[in-house]
Design a protein around this motif. Structure first.
Motif, short mmCIF file in Angstrom:
data_model
loop_
_atom_site.label_atom_id
_atom_site.label_comp_id
_atom_site.label_asym_id
_atom_site.label_seq_id
_atom_site.Cartn_x
_atom_site.Cartn_y
_atom_site.Cartn_z
N VAL A 1 5.34 5.00 5.24
CA VAL A 1 6.06 3.70 6.01
C VAL A 1 5.37 4.06 7.64
CG1 VAL A 1 8.04 2.91 6.92
CG2 VAL A 1 7.95 3.89 4.55
N GLU A 2 4.76 3.02 8.13
CA GLU A 2 4.26 3.07 9.37
C GLU A 2 4.44 1.90 10.17
OE1 GLU A 2 0.05 3.89 11.46
OE2 GLU A 2 -0.09 3.55 9.56
N THR B 1 6.51 9.94 1.84
CA THR B 1 7.21 10.40 0.52
C THR B 1 6.22 10.32 -0.59
OG1 THR B 1 9.13 9.03 1.59
CG2 THR B 1 9.17 9.66 -0.79
N VAL C 1 4.25 7.25 -0.60
CA VAL C 1 4.43 6.05 0.29
C VAL C 1 4.51 6.28 1.67
CG1 VAL C 1 6.52 4.52 0.33
CG2 VAL C 1 6.17 5.38 -1.65
N GLU D 1 5.50 -0.61 4.75
CA GLU D 1 5.54 0.34 3.72
C GLU D 1 4.29 0.01 2.66
OE1 GLU D 1 8.71 1.33 1.03
OE2 GLU D 1 7.45 0.54 -0.48
N ARG D 2 3.56 0.87 2.53
CA ARG D 2 2.36 0.96 1.72
C ARG D 2 2.27 2.05 0.74
NH1 ARG D 2 -2.20 3.53 3.82
NH2 ARG D 2 -1.78 4.45 5.56
N ARG D 3 1.63 1.95 -0.54
CA ARG D 3 1.62 3.00 -1.60
C ARG D 3 0.37 3.28 -1.85
NH1 ARG D 3 6.51 3.48 -4.84
NH2 ARG D 3 8.17 2.56 -3.57
N THR E 1 11.25 13.71 -1.02
CA THR E 1 11.11 13.23 0.09
C THR E 1 10.53 14.40 1.13
OG1 THR E 1 12.73 11.61 -0.22
CG2 THR E 1 12.34 12.10 1.86
#
Length: 75
Positions: A35-36, A22, A33, A40-42, A7
């Protein structure tokens, strides 16, 4: 290293605003990862260095504090 998670701490109130980056190990690949705005998108990478580089770029884009580059040799 299954499911090891690195993290990247925000250290700012931005974490409360739903923004984070992350890097997560999953078997033989690394996932960044993002987060916006609570979404979440990867993005997957084979090389850990590529994942870290991408994560740094996303942190810059989101205006989050940057993390030190371990290959630079400076603290």
């Amino acid at each position: 290293m299954d499911h090891m998670q690195q993290t990247i701490e925000n250290g700012t109130p931005d974490a409360l605003a739903g923004m984070a980056v992350t890097v997560v190990a999953d078997r033989d690949e690394w996932n960044v990862v993002i987060v916006e705005d609570g979404v979440e998108r990867r993005q997957s990478f084979v090389q850990h260095d590529w994942a870290l580089s991408y994560a740094r770029g996303q942190r810059l884009r989101l205006g989050l504090p940057t993390i030190p580059d371990p290959s630079s040799g400076t603290a």
